[in-house]
Design an enzyme around this catalytic site. Structure first.
Site, short mmCIF file in Angstrom:
data_model
loop_
_atom_site.label_atom_id
_atom_site.label_comp_id
_atom_site.label_asym_id
_atom_site.label_seq_id
_atom_site.Cartn_x
_atom_site.Cartn_y
_atom_site.Cartn_z
N GLY A 58 0.84 -1.21 0.05
CA GLY A 58 0.09 -0.06 0.09
C GLY A 58 0.95 1.16 0.16
CB THR A 61 -0.60 11.24 1.09
OG1 THR A 61 -1.55 11.18 0.12
CG2 THR A 61 0.01 12.65 0.80
CG ASP A 170 -9.23 8.52 6.04
OD1 ASP A 170 -10.05 8.86 4.99
OD2 ASP A 170 -7.95 8.04 5.67
P1 ADP Z 1 -2.54 4.89 4.72
O1 ADP Z 1 -2.58 5.76 6.16
O2 ADP Z 1 -1.31 5.19 3.96
O3 ADP Z 1 -3.83 4.88 4.11
P2 ADP Z 1 -3.41 2.23 5.94
O4 ADP Z 1 -3.22 2.00 7.36
O5 ADP Z 1 -4.75 2.57 5.53
O6 ADP Z 1 -2.34 3.58 5.33
O7 ADP Z 1 -2.74 1.20 5.20
C1 ADP Z 1 -2.71 1.28 3.62
C2 ADP Z 1 -3.10 -0.08 3.11
O8 ADP Z 1 -2.16 -0.97 3.45
C3 ADP Z 1 -4.48 -0.70 3.46
O9 ADP Z 1 -5.26 0.03 2.58
C4 ADP Z 1 -4.24 -2.26 3.12
O10 ADP Z 1 -4.66 -2.52 1.80
C5 ADP Z 1 -2.69 -2.43 3.67
N1 ADP Z 1 -2.75 -2.88 4.96
C6 ADP Z 1 -2.80 -1.88 6.19
N2 ADP Z 1 -2.76 -2.42 7.10
C7 ADP Z 1 -2.81 -3.74 6.88
C8 ADP Z 1 -2.62 -5.27 7.58
N3 ADP Z 1 -2.55 -4.98 8.78
N4 ADP Z 1 -2.83 -6.24 7.06
C9 ADP Z 1 -3.00 -6.29 5.56
N5 ADP Z 1 -3.01 -5.11 4.84
C10 ADP Z 1 -2.90 -4.15 5.49
MG MG Z 2 -5.68 4.12 4.58
#
Ligand code: ADP
Ligand code: MG
Ligand code: ZN
Length: 496
Positions: A58, A61, A170
């Protein structure tokens, strides 16, 4: 290995770029991803003693998320998600995100945290890895029963975090991981979270203390953003009239904060040539030792707040957020859950696709009615003007029409039941639902499967309760909007 900063500083590596690599199994990583992994190992060397970083999963920003594997004490290998926060995030912001995960996470469909690594201004949050599907990939496949379960589990997560006085801020499908096969759900990403007045999360209190400005403006990502409040709108159709009473000095306060004299400041580019910087963001080159304690030191407290416009997702924002109402509560998450349910019931994602807040507000009015929206805005002290009256729509009719289960009333020319969604969204100037952003791929619009197949998935017998719940989640007045706890008691869920 020297990491080429021009490769690392790739503002174009978007989520879709990452997704393209995701499903290729044991594929060869792209050079970009390899470089990013290398950069992470260098930034936080301790990681390499524990993890083999396999892929990038993933990129947003404010963070990049990687898939890592660790050899456990019992000899098995386990997968983890490693969230590398951008080094310019405010330390209290990072600590607050962690505290949300440690206090509320690990149960009730909320992602937990395993560990956190820090070196200098780099922080990596380690979480159990949860395999999940992308919303666009499955929205056209889900049965009504799956949709009902999905929204139930999302509401459970919300009830849980709201109990702690956490406002997630969010809520959207990419932050609610869903494993369809295993029927698993996990709310992630507390990077925007804020506390209610009586929050139990100490660092969320501290966060609001750090910025005395009303939440609406401060609410942008990570204390990083201070998008100026537009005083005038260029959109001729809708206008937000600020009454003097509700006018907030937030923007000015932010400016003052930025001008605060800072301690020793060395632009990081002089120090670490391979440091990645995002546009409009400069790392401060000083370090401190407060990471060994549970306090945030004065140096860290006075770190410059980064100015980086948050791309954000206006399409999930509640009316009170869009109108910058200073009193925002947990109800804003409920609205976003309502937008997700609207997507699921109509089979359209994203449902509201707007490049800014006023376009988003206009789109809301096309569904919920302009008179109703204006009336609700009045209750929280905002005056909204709309040049034309937009009638409130019946939610069942709307969803069934968009699903192709009903002929569209304004569409004699194309009676095809599942015509192109973009055409539908552009039929009048005042109904810009899913207005395409320039350069945005239209594959994000999910077209539907054949109506016969839909019937088997229960779409021919969606109960009134589903639309009743949708109506309550999308309540325009935050004071009257259903809460997560109440929604879980809704007749739609009596058997759950
Ligand atoms: P951001 O703040 O950049 O949006 P996120 O915490 O939403 O970060 O994580 C971005 C992406 O990473 C998520 O949409 C998901 O696809 C993947 N992701 C985040 N945490 C996990 C997790 N614990 N297991 C699997 N995928 C994850
Ligand atoms: Mg996110
Ligand atoms: Zn410090």
């Amino acid at each position: 290995m020297e990491v080429n900063p021009s490769v690392c500083n790739d503002g174009n590596s978007t989520e879709s770029h990452v997704k393209a690599n995701k499903h290729i199994g044991r594929r060869k990583l792209s050079l970009d991803v390899e470089n990013d992994i290398e950069y992470l190992y260098e930034a936080v060397p301790q990681l390499s003693t524990v993890f083999h970083i396999i892929d990038k999963i993933g990129e947003g920003t404010f963070s990049s998320v990687y898939l890592g594997e660790a050899l456990m004490a019992n000899g098995t290998k386990e997968k983890f998600a490693l969230k590398h926060l951008i080094p310019t995030s405010h330390p209290v912001r990072i600590a607050a995100e962690l505290q949300c995960l440690t206090v509320a996470g690990g149960k009730e469909n909320v992602m937990g945290v395993t560990y956190c690594f820090r070196k200098d201004d780099h922080c990596v949050i380690v979480m159990p890895y949860m395999e999940h599907q992308t919303f666009v990939d499955i929205i056209g496949l889900l049965s009504f029963e799956e949709v009902r379960q999905y929204i139930y589990h999302l509401l459970k997560a919300l009830q849980h975090i709201h109990q702690f006085g956490i406002i997630h801020r969010d809520i959207k499908p990419t932050n609610f991981l869903y494993n369809r096969q295993e029927k698993m759900f996990a709310l992630v990403d507390f990077g925007l979270a804020q506390g209610t007045a009586d929050t139990q999360i100490e660092l969320l209190k501290e966060l609001s203390g750090l910025c005395k400005a009303p939440r609406a403006v401060f609410g942008e990502r990570n204390l990083n953003s201070c998008t100026p409040v537009p005083t005038k709108t260029t959109d001729p159709k809708i206008e937000l009239v600020k009454s003097t009473k509700t006018e907030d000095p937030a923007t000015r306060k932010f400016v003052t904060a930025h001008r605060r004299p800072l301690p020793v400041k060395t632009p990081v580019s002089n120090q670490r040539p391979n440091q990645r910087t995002t546009p409009a963001a400069v790392n401060l080159g000083f370090t401190c030792s407060c990471y060994t304690t549970d306090r945030v030191c004065n140096i860290c407290m006075s770190r410059k707040q980064q100015v980086a416009p948050r791309a954000g997702t206006p399409g999930f924002r509640a009316p009170e957020v869009l109108t910058k109402c200073p009193n925002q509560g947990t109800a804003i998450d409920i609205w976003s859950a309502g937008v997700i349910l609207l997507s699921l019931l109509s089979g359209r994602y994203p449902f509201f696709k707007a490049s800014d807040d006023l376009i988003a507000l206009t789109q809301i009015m096309t569904i919920r009615g302009s008179r109703e929206t204006i009336q609700a805005a009045k209750t929280f002290g905002k005056s909204v003007v709309c040049s034309r009256e937009l009638p409130r729509q019946d939610l069942r009719t709307l969803c069934e029409t968009l699903r192709g289960r009903r002929p569209s009333p304004d569409d004699e020319a194309t009676p095809h039941p599942h015509r192109d969604t973009t055409t539908c969204h552009h039929h009048t100037h005042d109904t810009p639902i899913s207005t395409d952003l320039p350069g945005e791929p239209s594959r994000q619009h999910q077209t539907l499967a054949e109506p016969e197949a839909q019937d088997e998935r229960g779409w021919d017998r969606v109960p009134d309760e589903a639309y009743d719940l949708l109506d309550r989640l999308l309540g325009l007045n935050p004071a009257k909007r259903i809460t997560a706890a109440q929604a879980l008691q809704h007749p739609l869920f009596t058997d759950l």
